[in-house]
Scaffold this motif. Structure first.
Motif, PDB file in Angstrom:
ATOM      1  N   VAL A 177      29.564 123.639  24.055  1.00 49.80           N
ATOM      2  CA  VAL A 177      29.605 124.093  22.303  1.00 49.80           C
ATOM      3  C   VAL A 177      29.516 126.535  22.264  1.00 49.80           C
ATOM      4  N   GLY A 235      33.637 122.158  17.888  1.00 54.14           N
ATOM      5  CA  GLY A 235      32.521 122.823  18.734  1.00 54.14           C
ATOM      6  C   GLY A 235      33.434 122.319  19.777  1.00 54.14           C
ATOM      7  N   PRO A 283      27.694 116.462  22.689  1.00 56.10           N
ATOM      8  CA  PRO A 283      28.584 117.367  21.288  1.00 56.10           C
ATOM      9  C   PRO A 283      28.593 117.766  19.524  1.00 56.10           C
TER      10      PRO A 283
END
Length: 630
Positions: free
Chosen positions: A66, A137, A151
């Motif tokens: 991420v 992300g 995530p």
């Protein structure tokens, strides 16, 4: 306009947080004597909840690739100093823990609601939510990935929960706490302003994006569910941040005695307090009480704020019943398994075997990509074009003199050419052919570099190819607009003139050489076909009903077997054509510029344009993305 606003907000909140760091350091030195001794359970539990939650977010972000949250390291240092300053303040940690939990849930809901890609055939409307999610992300933040919730959790904690909880609690500290020295309070005021701007950079644009989705066909239930977390975020954080700034500044100016009437409840009274006509007091009230009073103080303000939030949702709902969304359909955007970031925006990718690929950037730079190690390495040269010739990747490097170099052989010169030779090129036999954007097609001796002649093609040459014993040019006639289709012409290698009639070949979007001839795409009709001669009808045509014409030129790549092809279109849409059929794939990117098939899998050269992004930096950004592994 949106990009300019984001840039200004990012710069301003950065400066505010840098100033806040300095002030908080001074405040920390002044109050260091107040050390924590003998903590109670009420102190330990909230500290563990806050630090543990942030730790989970950081750990998950590192495991699932991420990207760092948009607020940067300065905000992290600021928050760290605040944590140290309030180490023994049980009420602060309890308030931060509750705020962190609530805003993490709200952020996770908002992110999950945008996790859909919807297009409308024939109308051009589109909502590329998953593209924006993966930009924010990372490529694992995609519902087609079974573990995408991890995530999502990291983004909800680090991108929403932490900055929103920090904004709320910092404003509370600045406006109400008595046990604060002057530099410390000034740091809280500046940090509140810096974190408050993050609310506009993150949740606000996510909300706007979701409302826009409702207008173009995102399911109504997603839009309505987004109203709840939106109200939670903006009704609680917005007024509290404003109050914290007003009251904190008043306290710094000495306008807030300890035992005076209750705090003012409107901006007008706050201005009067600055003038000394409406004194207030610091009362050390709890966070919940402070937030509730800030949110409800002034019914007119609250009504305006709710209207600002609700009216766009009403518009989105109204459009669901008044506009024809029957053609809207959700697309399953494929999960990208591997993503290799490139140094700059790229326009073409080339592969001649092995685990090396070569990328040409928009500025002419060349990058060697190690597919096995998943790393990119810039090459110190600038090329006008790259091409695969006889199993080698060659680059044409303009200069004095110009050079044709073998990239895989330590950039060894294949031949030196006259000065300032630039453009797309192809090699047929002993001759090198170069086409330029000025509309010239020139021939050179491949061994000596001597110029042999040139012709005017009458248009901007976009590609030069060698195939079926001929030279082919793909160019845009001068009379056509930049949005028009290219003209594909077969030329005599000796004279460079057009060979045969041109009427049989339509205007095309792209063309590449294949073992069977020259493959090309044409719209309309939407088709992929192969030809070996200008006078021959198309052969092996494949109708592609799912491809939407218009909106720019599409790129065409041929599979390693020479019998299949990849057609890359707008907004990450890719068609894999085999025979007379095709299979659609949607990638979470704004542009796909080319496809290569390797032993390591199938890779796409992709670009994000940051049309609704929330990260700062250099844009657009390009990647080599693999979604099919061998």
């Amino acid at each position: 306009m949106v990009e300019s606003v984001i840039g200004v907000l990012s710069a301003v909140q950065g400066y505010l947080k840098v100033a806040a760091v300095g002030l908080l350091v001074v405040g920390l030195v002044l109050r260091w004597r107040a050390r924590v001794v003998g903590w109670s359970r009420q102190q330990v539990v909230p500290v563990g909840v806050v630090l543990g939650t942030i730790g989970v977010g950081v750990l998950v972000a590192s495991v699932w690739d991420v990207p760092p949250p948009p607020f940067g390291w300065v905000a992290g240092v600021t928050l760290g100093l605040v944590f140290v300053l309030r180490l023994g303040d049980a009420r602060f940690w309890q308030g931060f823990a509750w705020a962190l939990g609530g805003f993490t849930v709200a952020g996770g809901v908002l992110l999950a609601l945008t996790a859909v890609t919807v297009v409308q055939s024939g109308r051009g409307g589109a909502f590329h939510g998953i593209t924006r999610l993966t930009e924010l992300g990372g490529h694992h933040l995609n519902p087609t990935y079974p573990l995408w919730w991890f995530p999502l959790l990291a983004n909800a904690i680090l991108g929403y929960g932490v900055p929103l909880a920090a904004t709320l609690t910092l404003s509370w500290l600045a406006a109400t706490r008595r046990d604060v020295n002057l530099p410390e309070r000034a740091g809280y005021v500046l940090a509140t302003a810096g974190f408050a701007l993050l609310v506009l950079e993150g949740p606000a644009f996510t909300l706007i994006f979701l409302i826009f989705g409702g207008v173009v066909g995102v399911p109504l239930w997603r839009v309505l569910l987004g109203l709840g977390p939106a109200v939670l975020v903006f009704v609680l954080v917005g007024p509290s941040a404003l109050r914290g700034l007003f009251h904190g500044i008043l306290a710094l100016l000495g306008k807030v005695p300890v035992h005076d009437p209750p705090p003012t409840t409107s901006p007008r009274e706050a201005i009067r307090a600055v003038l000394g006509t409406a004194p207030r007091r610091l009362d050390d009230r709890p966070l919940l009480s402070y937030t509730a009073e800030a949110a409800t103080a002034g019914q007119r303000r609250l009504g305006i704020l709710l209207a600002v939030l609700v009216i766009p949702f009403v518009v989105a709902v109204f459009s669901q019943f008044t506009l024809d969304h029957g053609a809207a359909r959700a697309l399953p955007v494929v999960h990208v398994r591997t993503e290799i970031a490139l140094p700059a925006a790229a326009v073409s990718v080339h592969h001649a075997g092995g685990d090396q690929a070569w990328v040409r950037q928009a500025d002419g730079g060349v990058v060697r990509v190690d597919l096995a190690a998943q790393s990119a390495h810039p090459i110190p040269l600038s090329a006008s074009a790259l091409a695969v010739v006889d199993g080698r990747v060659l680059a044409l490097v303009p200069g004095t003199p110009s050079r044709l170099v073998d990239l895989a052989d330590d950039q060894r010169d294949v031949v030196r050419l006259p000065d300032n030779v630039a453009g797309e090129f192809a090699i047929l036999g002993q001759f090198l052919y170069v086409g330029t954007t000025a509309g010239k097609l020139a021939a050179y001796d491949k061994n000596t570099g001597a110029a042999l002649g040139q012709v005017d093609t009458g248009g901007r040459v976009a590609r030069v190819m060698a195939g079926a014993g001929s030279i082919w040019t793909l160019h845009l006639p001068e009379a056509a607009s930049l949005s028009g289709h290219y003209q594909l012409i077969r030329r005599d290698p000796a004279t460079l003139l057009a060979a045969g009639a041109q009427s049989k070949l339509p205007r095309v979007d792209d063309a590449v050489v294949t073992p069977a001839g020259v493959a090309w795409t044409a719209f309309p009709p939407v088709a992929l076909a192969t030809t070996v001669d200008n006078d021959a009808d198309q052969v092996a045509a494949a109708e592609l009903p799912e491809v939407e014409a218009g909106g720019g030129h599409y790129s065409l790549s041929v599979g390693r077997d020479g019998r299949s092809a990849w057609l890359a279109t707008r907004q990450g849409h890719v068609e894999h054509v085999v025979g007379r059929g095709s299979q659609r794939t949607d990638l979470p990117y704004d542009v796909v510029s080319g496809i290569i098939e390797t032993d390591q899998g199938t890779w796409a050269l992709t670009t994000l344009n940051r049309s609704m992004g929330v990260h700062t930096g250099t844009w657009p950004k390009s990647f080599l993305a693999r979604w099919i592994e061998q």
